[in-house]
Write a protein that holds these residues in place. Structure first.
Motif, PDB file in Angstrom:
ATOM      1  N   ALA A   1      42.596  43.285  29.150  1.00 42.42           N
ATOM      2  CA  ALA A   1      42.657  41.864  28.790  1.00 42.42           C
ATOM      3  C   ALA A   1      42.224  41.661  27.339  1.00 42.42           C
ATOM      4  O   ALA A   1      42.882  40.938  26.570  1.00 42.42           O
ATOM      5  CB  ALA A   1      41.783  41.043  29.730  1.00 42.42           C
ATOM      6  N   LYS A   2      41.138  42.317  26.949  1.00 42.95           N
ATOM      7  CA  LYS A   2      40.630  42.173  25.577  1.00 42.95           C
ATOM      8  C   LYS A   2      41.635  42.711  24.562  1.00 42.95           C
ATOM      9  O   LYS A   2      41.872  42.092  23.507  1.00 42.95           O
ATOM     10  CB  LYS A   2      39.293  42.894  25.443  1.00 42.95           C
ATOM     11  N   GLU A   3      42.238  43.854  24.875  1.00 43.46           N
ATOM     12  CA  GLU A   3      43.193  44.475  23.945  1.00 43.46           C
ATOM     13  C   GLU A   3      44.439  43.608  23.747  1.00 43.46           C
ATOM     14  O   GLU A   3      45.098  43.682  22.709  1.00 43.46           O
ATOM     15  CB  GLU A   3      43.603  45.848  24.465  1.00 43.46           C
ATOM     16  N   ASN A   4      44.761  42.788  24.758  1.00 47.79           N
ATOM     17  CA  ASN A   4      45.994  42.005  24.715  1.00 47.79           C
ATOM     18  C   ASN A   4      45.755  40.504  24.575  1.00 47.79           C
ATOM     19  O   ASN A   4      46.678  39.705  24.775  1.00 47.79           O
ATOM     20  CB  ASN A   4      46.823  42.292  25.968  1.00 47.79           C
ATOM     21  N   ASP A   5      44.509  40.144  24.219  1.00 51.27           N
ATOM     22  CA  ASP A   5      44.155  38.741  23.960  1.00 51.27           C
ATOM     23  C   ASP A   5      44.354  37.831  25.166  1.00 51.27           C
ATOM     24  O   ASP A   5      44.732  36.660  25.028  1.00 51.27           O
ATOM     25  CB  ASP A   5      44.939  38.187  22.764  1.00 51.27           C
ATOM     26  N   TYR A   6      44.090  38.362  26.369  1.00 54.50           N
ATOM     27  CA  TYR A   6      44.036  37.525  27.563  1.00 54.50           C
ATOM     28  C   TYR A   6      42.581  37.208  27.875  1.00 54.50           C
ATOM     29  O   TYR A   6      41.684  38.012  27.586  1.00 54.50           O
ATOM     30  CB  TYR A   6      44.672  38.239  28.763  1.00 54.50           C
ATOM     31  N   GLN A   7      42.353  36.061  28.498  1.00 51.75           N
ATOM     32  CA  GLN A   7      40.986  35.708  28.874  1.00 51.75           C
ATOM     33  C   GLN A   7      40.579  36.331  30.212  1.00 51.75           C
ATOM     34  O   GLN A   7      39.397  36.439  30.513  1.00 51.75           O
ATOM     35  CB  GLN A   7      40.838  34.176  28.952  1.00 51.75           C
ATOM     36  N   ASN A   8      41.559  36.753  30.992  1.00 46.88           N
ATOM     37  CA  ASN A   8      41.259  37.351  32.294  1.00 46.88           C
ATOM     38  C   ASN A   8      42.529  38.031  32.794  1.00 46.88           C
ATOM     39  O   ASN A   8      43.597  37.888  32.195  1.00 46.88           O
ATOM     40  CB  ASN A   8      40.797  36.274  33.289  1.00 46.88           C
ATOM     41  N   CYS A   9      42.394  38.758  33.890  1.00 45.56           N
ATOM     42  CA  CYS A   9      43.544  39.365  34.552  1.00 45.56           C
ATOM     43  C   CYS A   9      43.468  39.102  36.046  1.00 45.56           C
ATOM     44  O   CYS A   9      42.390  38.910  36.610  1.00 45.56           O
ATOM     45  CB  CYS A   9      43.599  40.874  34.310  1.00 45.56           C
ATOM     46  N   ILE A  10      44.629  39.120  36.662  1.00 42.53           N
ATOM     47  CA  ILE A  10      44.735  38.977  38.107  1.00 42.53           C
ATOM     48  C   ILE A  10      44.927  40.360  38.712  1.00 42.53           C
ATOM     49  O   ILE A  10      45.806  41.120  38.281  1.00 42.53           O
ATOM     50  CB  ILE A  10      45.901  38.048  38.474  1.00 42.53           C
ATOM     51  N   LEU A  11      44.077  40.684  39.682  1.00 46.30           N
ATOM     52  CA  LEU A  11      44.133  41.980  40.344  1.00 46.30           C
ATOM     53  C   LEU A  11      45.044  41.916  41.564  1.00 46.30           C
ATOM     54  O   LEU A  11      45.087  40.908  42.280  1.00 46.30           O
ATOM     55  CB  LEU A  11      42.727  42.397  40.782  1.00 46.30           C
ATOM     56  N   LEU A  12      45.738  42.995  41.804  1.00 48.73           N
ATOM     57  CA  LEU A  12      46.611  43.130  42.975  1.00 48.73           C
ATOM     58  C   LEU A  12      46.047  44.187  43.907  1.00 48.73           C
ATOM     59  O   LEU A  12      45.343  45.103  43.479  1.00 48.73           O
ATOM     60  CB  LEU A  12      48.027  43.529  42.542  1.00 48.73           C
ATOM     61  N   ASN A  13      46.380  44.062  45.194  1.00 50.51           N
ATOM     62  CA  ASN A  13      46.008  45.124  46.133  1.00 50.51           C
ATOM     63  C   ASN A  13      47.171  46.105  46.277  1.00 50.51           C
ATOM     64  O   ASN A  13      48.227  45.931  45.663  1.00 50.51           O
ATOM     65  CB  ASN A  13      45.554  44.539  47.478  1.00 50.51           C
ATOM     66  N   SER A  14      46.966  47.128  47.077  1.00 50.95           N
ATOM     67  CA  SER A  14      47.981  48.178  47.203  1.00 50.95           C
ATOM     68  C   SER A  14      49.244  47.697  47.907  1.00 50.95           C
ATOM     69  O   SER A  14      50.260  48.386  47.892  1.00 50.95           O
ATOM     70  CB  SER A  14      47.390  49.384  47.939  1.00 50.95           C
ATOM     71  N   ASN A  15      49.191  46.501  48.507  1.00 51.52           N
ATOM     72  CA  ASN A  15      50.391  45.888  49.086  1.00 51.52           C
ATOM     73  C   ASN A  15      51.109  44.997  48.073  1.00 51.52           C
ATOM     74  O   ASN A  15      52.058  44.295  48.433  1.00 51.52           O
ATOM     75  CB  ASN A  15      50.022  45.067  50.322  1.00 51.52           C
ATOM     76  N   LYS A  16      50.606  45.008  46.831  1.00 45.90           N
ATOM     77  CA  LYS A  16      51.164  44.222  45.716  1.00 45.90           C
ATOM     78  C   LYS A  16      50.976  42.721  45.915  1.00 45.90           C
ATOM     79  O   LYS A  16      51.728  41.915  45.335  1.00 45.90           O
ATOM     80  CB  LYS A  16      52.654  44.544  45.491  1.00 45.90           C
ATOM     81  N   ASN A  17      49.973  42.336  46.698  1.00 43.09           N
ATOM     82  CA  ASN A  17      49.599  40.931  46.818  1.00 43.09           C
ATOM     83  C   ASN A  17      48.388  40.643  45.943  1.00 43.09           C
ATOM     84  O   ASN A  17      47.620  41.548  45.596  1.00 43.09           O
ATOM     85  CB  ASN A  17      49.275  40.582  48.277  1.00 43.09           C
ATOM     86  N   VAL A  18      48.203  39.385  45.600  1.00 42.87           N
ATOM     87  CA  VAL A  18      47.083  38.976  44.760  1.00 42.87           C
ATOM     88  C   VAL A  18      45.765  39.179  45.511  1.00 42.87           C
ATOM     89  O   VAL A  18      45.629  38.787  46.674  1.00 42.87           O
ATOM     90  CB  VAL A  18      47.228  37.491  44.360  1.00 42.87           C
ATOM     91  N   ALA A  19      44.809  39.805  44.843  1.00 40.50           N
ATOM     92  CA  ALA A  19      43.476  39.985  45.432  1.00 40.50           C
ATOM     93  C   ALA A  19      42.443  39.054  44.800  1.00 40.50           C
ATOM     94  O   ALA A  19      41.482  38.650  45.445  1.00 40.50           O
ATOM     95  CB  ALA A  19      43.017  41.436  45.288  1.00 40.50           C
TER      96      ALA A  19
END
Length: 284
Positions: free
Chosen positions: A164-182
């Protein structure tokens, strides 16, 4: 700043952890972070119960004196020695299994460490500055019981924060191994669609957030809103009216942009006062 290590107060500059510390070597520790304001620990009982649940899941031996009252008193003593009794403070308590052993520990007994750091805000405030997020897809969370625990092995959160820091985002959304939002790197995620608020269930690998729990209980009492714990596909995020992140220190953080979509914060604004009331009077 003074820290509390097993009831002894030491300078935060002192070296207190040996190379055999299991939290350092294996991530064999749990922690909890609670906000102190208005001379009280906000949602303390919920935080305490989560800490105890995490210790049980990690098969740690919970000391007989680890009562709600004992740990609260240890925190208050730490605040007092640092002259933070009347100051909004972030309190972190870490519990690690005692030194010894390889993957198999020599003992399940524990050490504890309490740290305190002053913060600026007495109340939860809604920050309306630009807050852009992106998916973090390099690594995925496993949707299991361990994902709900605040253990000290947060390597995915760390790598995601670097991304996130390297790409100037304030945060990131994590996914689980089923590719759903965690969830987000530092909290839980809520998605608003009209009068419906959706948030991932614990079974999808989100952290068992205290503010998440409090908000869900509050929303169930507000007729104009419907709160749903359900799996969320990343494709749904751009269809939402609002996205916001919750945790115990910031309260509610609205997301203003995800990819090409910008979001409002009307629901977040309507909830921040209710969250402050719950924090002040212990309603949950």
């Amino acid at each position: 700043m003074k820290i509390n290590y097993n009831g002894t107060f030491l300078s935060s500059e002192e070296l207190i952890l040996s190379c055999e510390n299991r939290g350092f070597k294996y991530g064999d520790a749990v922690f909890d972070t609670v906000k102190y304001t208005n001379q009280k620990l906000v949602f303390w009982e919920e935080h305490y119960l989560r800490l105890m649940a995490g210790m049980r899941i990690l098969r740690m031996e919970i000391p007989m004196n680890f009562t709600l009252e004992f740990l609260e008193n240890e925190i208050l003593k730490t605040l007092n020695i640092n002259e933070l009794n009347n100051t909004p403070t972030r309190v972190r308590m870490t519990v690690s299994r005692k030194n010894g052993g390889l993957y198999t520990p020599h003992t399940n007994d524990v050490d504890y460490l309490i740290e305190v750091h002053p913060i600026s805000s007495i109340f939860y405030e809604l920050h309306e500055t630009p807050y852009e997020v992106e998916l973090f897809k390099d690594f995925y969370l496993q949707p299991d019981l361990l994902a709900n625990v605040k253990h000290t092995n947060r390597i995915i959160n760390i790598i995601g924060s670097v991304f996130a820091k390297e790409n100037d985002y304030q945060n990131c959304i994590l996914l689980n191994s089923n590719k759903n939002v965690a969830g987000a790197l530092n909290g839980n995620l809520f998605m608003v669609e009209g009068n419906k608020l959706k948030t991932p269930p614990l079974t999808d690998g989100c952290i068992n957030g205290i503010t998440r729990k409090v908000l869900i209980n509050l929303l169930k009492k507000i007729p104009e809103f419907e709160v749903i714990e359900t799996s969320i596909s990343p494709f749904e995020l751009q269809k939402a009216d609002e996205l916001f992140i919750t945790n115990s220190i910031i309260g509610i953080q609205p997301i203003t942009k995800y990819r090409k979509k910008t979001y409002t914060n009307l629901v977040a604004k309507s909830l921040i006062g209710k969250l402050n009331t719950a924090a002040r009077f212990g309603v949950s």
